[in-house]
Design a protein around this motif. Sequence first.
Motif, PDB file in Angstrom:
ATOM      1  N   LYS A  73      10.286   1.706  14.869  1.00  6.34           N
ATOM      2  CA  LYS A  73       9.667   2.602  13.900  1.00  6.34           C
ATOM      3  C   LYS A  73      10.334   3.976  13.791  1.00  6.34           C
ATOM      4  CE  LYS A  73       5.138   0.513  13.358  1.00  6.34           C
ATOM      5  NZ  LYS A  73       3.670   0.717  13.349  1.00  6.34           N
TER       6      LYS A  73
ATOM      7  N   GLU B 262       6.689   3.410   3.080  1.00  6.34           N
ATOM      8  CA  GLU B 262       7.201   3.388   4.455  1.00  6.34           C
ATOM      9  C   GLU B 262       6.670   2.182   5.230  1.00  6.34           C
ATOM     10  OE1 GLU B 262       7.677   6.078   8.498  1.00  6.34           O
ATOM     11  OE2 GLU B 262       7.403   7.051   6.560  1.00  6.34           O
ATOM     12  N   THR B 263       5.399   1.867   5.064  1.00  6.36           N
ATOM     13  CA  THR B 263       4.824   0.728   5.778  1.00  6.36           C
ATOM     14  C   THR B 263       5.538  -0.563   5.413  1.00  6.36           C
ATOM     15  OG1 THR B 263       2.651   1.748   5.954  1.00  6.36           O
ATOM     16  CG2 THR B 263       2.730  -0.635   6.141  1.00  6.36           C
ATOM     17  N   ILE B 264       5.796  -0.765   4.127  1.00 11.19           N
ATOM     18  CA  ILE B 264       6.436  -2.018   3.716  1.00 11.19           C
ATOM     19  C   ILE B 264       7.902  -2.035   4.149  1.00 11.19           C
ATOM     20  CG2 ILE B 264       7.242  -1.388   1.397  1.00 11.19           C
ATOM     21  CD1 ILE B 264       5.540  -4.680   2.526  1.00 11.19           C
TER      22      ILE B 264
ATOM     23  N   LYS C  53       3.021   6.025  -2.502  1.00  5.34           N
ATOM     24  CA  LYS C  53       1.870   5.383  -1.864  1.00  5.34           C
ATOM     25  C   LYS C  53       0.902   4.878  -2.923  1.00  5.34           C
ATOM     26  CE  LYS C  53       1.913   7.810   2.577  1.00  5.34           C
ATOM     27  NZ  LYS C  53       1.123   8.566   3.559  1.00  5.34           N
TER      28      LYS C  53
ATOM     29  N   TYR D 255      -2.752  -5.991   2.498  1.00 10.76           N
ATOM     30  CA  TYR D 255      -2.442  -4.789   1.721  1.00 10.76           C
ATOM     31  C   TYR D 255      -3.141  -4.839   0.365  1.00 10.76           C
ATOM     32  CZ  TYR D 255       1.223  -4.078   5.229  1.00 10.76           C
ATOM     33  OH  TYR D 255       1.912  -3.896   6.409  1.00 10.76           O
TER      34      TYR D 255
ATOM     35  N   HIS E   3      11.613   5.071  10.201  1.00 10.40           N
ATOM     36  CA  HIS E   3      11.058   6.309   9.634  1.00 10.40           C
ATOM     37  C   HIS E   3      12.187   7.255   9.234  1.00 10.40           C
ATOM     38  CE1 HIS E   3       8.294   9.727   9.167  1.00 10.40           C
ATOM     39  NE2 HIS E   3       9.192  10.441   9.829  1.00 10.40           N
TER      40      HIS E   3
ATOM     41  N   HIS F  80       8.964  -0.836   7.052  1.00  9.53           N
ATOM     42  CA  HIS F  80       8.852  -1.333   8.434  1.00  9.53           C
ATOM     43  C   HIS F  80       8.718  -2.855   8.436  1.00  9.53           C
ATOM     44  CE1 HIS F  80       8.659   2.546  10.334  1.00  9.53           C
ATOM     45  NE2 HIS F  80       7.549   2.920   9.711  1.00  9.53           N
ATOM     46  N   ASP F  81       7.862  -3.360   7.581  1.00  7.44           N
ATOM     47  CA  ASP F  81       7.631  -4.811   7.514  1.00  7.44           C
ATOM     48  C   ASP F  81       8.894  -5.566   7.109  1.00  7.44           C
ATOM     49  OD1 ASP F  81       5.033  -4.216   8.144  1.00  7.44           O
ATOM     50  OD2 ASP F  81       4.181  -4.821   6.216  1.00  7.44           O
TER      51      ASP F  81
ATOM     52  N   THR G  92       0.810  -1.216   0.000  1.00  3.00           N
ATOM     53  CA  THR G  92       0.000   0.000   0.000  1.00  3.00           C
ATOM     54  C   THR G  92       0.845   1.269   0.000  1.00  3.00           C
ATOM     55  OG1 THR G  92      -0.128  -0.163   2.415  1.00  3.00           O
ATOM     56  CG2 THR G  92      -2.010  -1.029   1.149  1.00  3.00           C
ATOM     57  N   ASP G  93       1.943   1.270   0.740  1.00  2.00           N
ATOM     58  CA  ASP G  93       2.818   2.441   0.736  1.00  2.00           C
ATOM     59  C   ASP G  93       4.230   2.042   1.139  1.00  2.00           C
ATOM     60  OD1 ASP G  93       3.440   3.617   3.691  1.00  2.00           O
ATOM     61  OD2 ASP G  93       1.481   2.639   3.664  1.00  2.00           O
TER      62      ASP G  93
END
Length: 305
Positions: free
Chosen positions: A211, A195-197, A233, A260, A215, A199-200, A192-193
């Motif tokens: 985080k 930054e989220t992936i 995103k 996602y 970040h 982190h994953d 989906t975006d």
Amino acid sequence: MKKKRKIFRLSLISVVLIGLLFLHFYVPRFITEIKNPLIESFKSKQPPQTTESFKDSSLNGTALQITSFDGIALSCYITYSNTTVTKGTVILLHGIRSRKEHFVALCERLANAGYHAVAVDLRAHGKSGGTHCTFGVKEKKDISKIIDYLITEEKITTPIGVWGQSLGGAIGLQAMGTDKRIAFGIIESTFTDFETITHDYFQFHLGFNWKPLTHYLVHRAGKIADFNPEEAKPIAYCEKITQPILLVHGNQDQRISITYAKENYAAISSLQKEFLEIDQANHLNVWKVGGVAYFEKVIGFMDRN
């Protein structure tokens, strides 16, 4: 004794400073810098992704070099339909640290089904120019330049679509939301975006994710690679997608969660959208698990749209 303690303190301070400098200047490059020397050194010890090549295949096609909006040379290979009537043209977008040769067998399948195919080395990948991946921010503009070339130089008049995997899927979503000349899309196993992936992926590869640090590294990587991570995103572009689209995801994907894909699907505005869940498939084996039946479903989707 005091001298030893002083030496120890100075050594500790030096190690911390070197570590912070490494964290600030070099670690972010591992996120975006595809042709990073250390990563390339590591990759050289791994087996090749594919032994197939367009040069050795019997496909009717030719190599293309297309200049993008910022002067980057994009290495592509176009293969032509084997049928009397050509139904459409599909731009093929690979995952991160892959290359266009991943699609040799798919190009043959598409040619036999009546489609031209354009396999692309994404910027900073394969034989294309550039150093950094921008997770769709610049790549979506690259796709528009490729479409310009196909229309003006290859005289393509049939519908043009995209078929993207993982990173390529994220780019495909952003391109579809930006360029309405893209008539349809097949999007596999994407996020989906950015930054989220990230982190994953820290959690997946390193076993931990803090985080605030991730970040910081994401935004530092954006500065180094000259793009705004907030713009990477795919889900933000989904509401702009009105073209027919098929989203595909394996329900055992540990790298990019199927949730996602479902979030992207829910955000897509198109009334001609389909979701295909591949049972027992992970991030890397959707094609293998899906088998011939999977490709028949995808080509059936393309034929309908």
